[in-house]
Design a protein around this motif. Structure first.
Motif, mmCIF file in Angstrom:
data_model
loop_
_atom_site.group_PDB
_atom_site.id
_atom_site.type_symbol
_atom_site.label_atom_id
_atom_site.label_comp_id
_atom_site.label_asym_id
_atom_site.label_seq_id
_atom_site.Cartn_x
_atom_site.Cartn_y
_atom_site.Cartn_z
ATOM 1 N N UNK A 1 0.877 -1.178 0.000
ATOM 2 C CA UNK A 1 0.000 0.000 0.000
ATOM 3 C C UNK A 1 0.907 1.219 0.000
ATOM 4 N N UNK A 2 0.318 2.418 -0.177
ATOM 5 C CA UNK A 2 1.216 3.573 -0.336
ATOM 6 C C UNK A 2 2.082 3.776 0.910
ATOM 7 N N UNK A 3 1.515 3.437 2.071
ATOM 8 C CA UNK A 3 2.255 3.716 3.294
ATOM 9 C C UNK A 3 2.975 2.509 3.883
ATOM 10 N N UNK B 1 -9.284 -9.728 1.416
ATOM 11 C CA UNK B 1 -10.676 -9.626 0.948
ATOM 12 C C UNK B 1 -11.195 -8.213 1.093
ATOM 13 N N UNK B 2 -12.151 -7.902 0.221
ATOM 14 C CA UNK B 2 -12.975 -6.699 0.391
ATOM 15 C C UNK B 2 -14.405 -7.051 -0.017
ATOM 16 N N UNK C 1 -13.765 4.224 3.215
ATOM 17 C CA UNK C 1 -14.094 3.635 4.520
ATOM 18 C C UNK C 1 -14.551 2.178 4.425
ATOM 19 N N UNK C 2 -14.172 1.491 3.337
ATOM 20 C CA UNK C 2 -14.575 0.070 3.233
ATOM 21 C C UNK C 2 -13.590 -0.802 4.020
ATOM 22 N N UNK D 1 -6.992 -3.464 7.559
ATOM 23 C CA UNK D 1 -5.936 -2.613 6.999
ATOM 24 C C UNK D 1 -6.544 -1.354 6.400
ATOM 25 N N UNK D 2 -5.711 -0.311 6.172
ATOM 26 C CA UNK D 2 -6.256 0.944 5.633
ATOM 27 C C UNK D 2 -6.938 0.747 4.282
ATOM 28 N N UNK D 3 -7.997 1.525 4.084
ATOM 29 C CA UNK D 3 -8.735 1.442 2.813
ATOM 30 C C UNK D 3 -8.022 2.320 1.778
#
Ligand SMILES: Nc1ncnc2c1ncn2[C@@H]1O[C@H](COP(=O)(O)OP(=O)(O)OP(=O)(O)O)[C@@H](O)[C@H]1O
Length: 462
Positions: free
Chosen positions: A241-243, A253-254, A417-418, A427-429
């Protein structure tokens, strides 16, 4: 001496609670007989220890029960004249019990006191520690004090154990793998420190994959795997992820399925029943998963993948990493954009994500690909109907469920915010890319493969 020569004694008469008992070593088991009747039989896998001292013979065994196996230890006696025979007999028992492995493993143990129903500490003290002690293992234990405690320790600890034992669900395993992967000597740490999970979480998906649906929640059988299992290669998924960078060993999963998992954390006290409650709630809401996805496909024809899976299973290609599905090494494919609306995607590296859901029946250890299930928008009825058979992987046959083997994929969430679930952790969206790294980690396994009852037959989704 009942039988045998000076090197090997396979039968011994002992006195237990005042009565004569015959112990004998058959090719597959240790047999206990009394008054001419079979009293008990312990497969060699379930024999933990045998020793004799003067006229005493001590045995420690795991008595297998479908509900919960348990430790049985007893000390019997022999006559003075049988002392030498008793020594040879116990040596013979130990040779059979540890044919392919060395006894007395050194175990580095982590216990999550809050996983699952919050009984990790008492299960450790009352059931797990006595088994490891009975098997004469060296133990060094940490009861975690907070989330990320195990990650901090595994990042720096000396690599002086034979195995890392993790009492928890899949979340603490995720921490331990990430701790090892963050070390400067990550490759060595992951290669030399196999993991051995003990099921004290909610889903305990990893244990179910290693021990099967029936024994997956059996604490004692998971202990035997830590004591005697052999390392099996596991691929890891690098999630960028970017961070941050995260290593995932199990799933990402999402959408609906991530909401089922992360939206029911407050129901941990229910054990794995919480997932069914969450599933019914999400089914009612039937929200679309707000993402766009790109994938690098290795295989996408369900029937061909099933045939490949069957031939891999029957060829006995087990502990070694395979050469990728359909014989193709990955890294040749192009990025493909998926544009149909979906309810969820679920990507994974092991067949079961929970006892009642074999989300990735075609997953084999170390094949260098990620199994990716994508559920296109469909009716509540279709998903409801899929509950029956989901523990046998049947839902992959739902016509609107795409099933791919991929070498990589990218996800761009369209909202901020998913739920993003990685190994069941939130984890961050943010957008992320996932790439597979073949055979980086090791996990203890009794059989060298995942234990599933997927038939490879479409039972109802024609
Ligand atoms: N001492 C602790 N206090 C609070 N949280 C902890 C502690 N130790 C570990 N954790 C965190 O607890 C979370 C849940 O862990 P775990 O996966 O073991 O249980 P679970 O979610 O009930 O089971 P499963 O993953 O099988 O569904 C993880 O995020 C882990 O980081």
């Amino acid at each position: 001496m009942d039988s045998g020569d000076s090197e090997m004694v396979s039968r011994l008469t002992v006195t237990l609670a005042g009565s004569p008992v015959i112990l004998s070593a058959s090719p597959s088991a240790l047999v206990v007989e009394q008054n001419g009747k079979l009293k008990a039989k312990y497969t060699w896998w379930n024999v933990l220890w045998a020793e004799s001292y003067e006229t005493r013979v001590t045995l420690s065994l795991i008595e297998y029960h479908k509900e919960a196996s348990k430790l049985v230890s007893f000390t019997a006696t022999v006559s003075e004249a049988e002392r030498a025979a008793a020594l040879l007999f116990t040596q013979y028992v130990m040779e059979n019990a540890y044919k392919d492995t060395k006894p007395r493993r050194r175990l580095r143990i982590f216990v999550n006191p809050v996983g699952g129903k919050g009984k990790g500490t008492s299960i450790y003290l009352e059931r797990v520690k006595p088994i490891f002690e009975a098997a004469h293992c060296g133990i060094d234990t940490t009861i975690t004090e907070r989330a990320h405690h195990a990650l901090e320790i595994t990042r720096d600890m000396p690599l002086n154990a034979d195995c890392i034992v993790v009492l928890s669900g899949d979340g603490l395993l995720h921490e331990v793998i990430n701790g090892l992967a963050e070390r400067p000597d990550a490759e060595e740490a992951l290669a030399t420190m196999p993991l051995a999970p003990i099921p004290t979480g909610s889903a305990n998906g990893t244990c179910v994959n290693l021990l099967g649906k029936i024994d997956g929640f059996d604490v004692a059988m998971a202990c035997v795997n830590a004591i005697k299992g052999r390392p099996m290669k596991l691929d890891l998924c690098l999630v960028t992820q970017k961070s941050s960078r995260t290593w995932s060993f199990m799933s990402q999963a999402m959408g609906l399925m991530a909401d089922v998992d992360l939206g029911t954390e407050h129901l941990r006290w229910m054990g794995d029943a919480r997932f069914m409650v969450g599933f019914l709630r999400e089914l009612w809401a039937l929200k679309r998963c707000p993402v766009t996805m790109e994938i690098k496909v290795v295989a996408e024809d369900k029937e061909q993948m099933v045939q490949q899976w069957k031939s891999t299973r029957s060829s006995g290609e087990r502990t070694r990493a395979t050469n990728g599905v359909l014989g193709k090494p990955p890294s040749t494919s192009e990025w493909v954009t998926l544009d149909k609306p979906i309810l969820y995607f679920y990507a994974g590296k092991m067949p079961y994500v929970a006892r009642d859901l074999m989300q990735f029946p075609l997953s084999v250890p170390g094949d260098g690909t990620i199994d990716l299930a994508i559920q296109e928008v469909t009716s509540r009825w279709t998903l409801l109907k899929a509950i029956d058979g989901a523990d046998r992987g049947q839902q992959i046959y739902i016509p609107s469920q795409r099933y791919y083997k991929v070498e990589a994929y990218r996800v761009t969430p369209l909202v901020d915010d998913a739920n993003v679930s990685i190994d069941g952790e939130k984890y961050p969206c943010e957008p992320f890319e996932v790439q597979v790294r073949k055979g980086m980690a090791n996990i203890m396994s009794p059989s060298g493969s995942f234990v599933t009852d997927f038939s490879g037959i479409n039972e109802k989704w024609k």
